[in-house]
Design a protein around this motif. Structure first.
Motif, short mmCIF file in Angstrom:
data_model
loop_
_atom_site.label_atom_id
_atom_site.label_comp_id
_atom_site.label_asym_id
_atom_site.label_seq_id
_atom_site.Cartn_x
_atom_site.Cartn_y
_atom_site.Cartn_z
N ASP A 58 0.84 -1.20 0.00
CA ASP A 58 0.00 0.00 0.00
C ASP A 58 0.87 1.25 0.00
OD1 ASP A 58 -2.51 -1.43 0.28
OD2 ASP A 58 -1.84 -1.86 2.33
N ARG A 59 2.03 1.13 0.66
CA ARG A 59 2.97 2.25 0.77
C ARG A 59 4.36 1.72 0.43
NH1 ARG A 59 2.32 4.79 6.11
NH2 ARG A 59 0.69 5.96 5.05
N VAL A 60 5.04 2.44 -0.44
CA VAL A 60 6.42 2.11 -0.82
C VAL A 60 7.32 3.21 -0.28
CG1 VAL A 60 8.00 1.72 -2.74
CG2 VAL A 60 5.60 0.95 -2.91
N VAL A 61 8.31 2.80 0.51
CA VAL A 61 9.27 3.74 1.07
C VAL A 61 10.61 3.50 0.38
CG1 VAL A 61 10.43 4.56 3.15
CG2 VAL A 61 8.08 3.66 3.30
N LEU A 62 11.14 4.55 -0.23
CA LEU A 62 12.49 4.49 -0.76
C LEU A 62 13.39 5.17 0.26
CD1 LEU A 62 11.92 5.53 -4.50
CD2 LEU A 62 11.89 3.24 -3.50
N GLN A 63 14.25 4.38 0.89
CA GLN A 63 15.12 4.91 1.94
C GLN A 63 16.55 4.89 1.42
OE1 GLN A 63 14.71 3.16 5.87
NE2 GLN A 63 16.85 3.60 6.30
N TYR A 69 24.25 14.81 -3.57
CA TYR A 69 23.00 15.54 -3.80
C TYR A 69 22.00 14.76 -4.64
CZ TYR A 69 26.59 18.55 -2.18
OH TYR A 69 27.64 19.04 -1.46
N ASP A 70 22.09 13.44 -4.57
CA ASP A 70 21.21 12.57 -5.34
C ASP A 70 21.11 11.22 -4.63
OD1 ASP A 70 19.59 11.73 -7.43
OD2 ASP A 70 21.10 12.05 -8.98
N ALA A 71 20.23 10.38 -5.14
CA ALA A 71 20.10 9.02 -4.60
C ALA A 71 21.25 8.15 -5.10
CB ALA A 71 18.76 8.43 -5.06
N PRO A 72 21.59 7.09 -4.37
CA PRO A 72 22.63 6.17 -4.84
C PRO A 72 22.28 5.59 -6.22
CG PRO A 72 22.09 5.73 -2.55
CD PRO A 72 21.07 6.71 -3.06
N THR A 73 23.29 5.17 -6.95
CA THR A 73 23.10 4.74 -8.34
C THR A 73 22.15 3.56 -8.49
OG1 THR A 73 25.08 3.36 -8.21
CG2 THR A 73 25.35 5.59 -9.08
N LEU A 74 22.07 2.68 -7.50
CA LEU A 74 21.18 1.53 -7.63
C LEU A 74 19.71 1.96 -7.71
CD1 LEU A 74 20.82 -1.52 -7.85
CD2 LEU A 74 20.87 -1.64 -5.34
N VAL A 75 19.37 3.08 -7.13
CA VAL A 75 17.99 3.57 -7.22
C VAL A 75 17.62 3.79 -8.69
CG1 VAL A 75 16.35 5.39 -6.59
CG2 VAL A 75 18.07 4.64 -4.94
N GLN A 76 18.49 4.46 -9.42
CA GLN A 76 18.20 4.71 -10.83
C GLN A 76 18.17 3.41 -11.63
OE1 GLN A 76 17.26 7.59 -12.08
NE2 GLN A 76 17.04 6.77 -14.14
N ARG A 77 19.10 2.52 -11.37
CA ARG A 77 19.12 1.24 -12.09
C ARG A 77 17.85 0.45 -11.82
NH1 ARG A 77 21.68 -4.05 -11.64
NH2 ARG A 77 22.48 -3.63 -9.56
#
Length: 176
Positions: A58-63, A69-77
């Motif tokens: 129901d809820r997705v948390v991206l931690q 100044y950006d998310a780690p590279t695995l987030v984009q992949r």
């Protein structure tokens, strides 16, 4: 409410903040935590498994920690592998399969919060840095919750407790 925390931290062994946040969140019954670097560092992303997890939440948390100044590279992949317009719009009547689910960001950063103000060192806010995720949530048909942000020198015991309570709270503020 089923909540899944997708933890994107490239070096959890040396993490202080994210480790405490995950420990606190893991004590909640309706929360599932997935260490994405443990699962996919140097490995192909299991797209079908990730999509099932998203559809069952129901809820997705991206931690993640803010790195350069950006998310780690695995987030984009992960986003590039999992999100596909054909899959996304395969719901009834072409509706997004993620429609009305919530997206929450939990972001730790190592520079003082006053540096992230219009008049601060970077002349931009944390919310502005995270704006691409809000745009993504619109495309996905998800509701974008007010992000949980934590400066590494904040009171970690208090913040981790607040985080654990927040991610299971029924009525989170939605950002417009």
């Amino acid at each position: 409410m089923k909540t899944v925390v997708l933890l994107f931290h490239p070096d959890m062994q040396h993490s202080l903040v994210n480790k405490r946040l995950v420990e606190a969140a893991g004590q909640k019954r309706s929360v599932t935590i997935r260490d994405m670097y443990a699962l996919y560092r140097g490995q192909p992303i299991d797209v079908d498994a990730e999509r099932r997890i998203l559809m069952n939440a129901d809820r997705v948390v991206l931690q993640f920690p803010l790195k350069w100044y950006d998310a780690p590279t695995l987030v984009q992949r992960w986003k590039e592998a999992v999100f596909d317009d054909y899959w996304l719009h395969s719901g009834k009547g072409g509706q997004s399969v993620l429609a009305n689910k919530e997206l929450l960001l939990a972001v730790a950063y190592s520079e003082p919060s006053y540096d992230f103000t219009k008049n601060g060192k970077y002349r931009t806010t944390i919310d502005e840095l995270l704006k691409p995720f809000q745009v993504l949530s619109i495309h996905l048909g998800m509701q974008f919750c007010q992000p949980f942000t934590i400066y590494e020198l904040d009171d970690l015991q208090k913040s981790s407790k607040e985080y654990a309570e927040m991610i299971v709270k029924e009525d989170l503020p939605i950002q417009k």
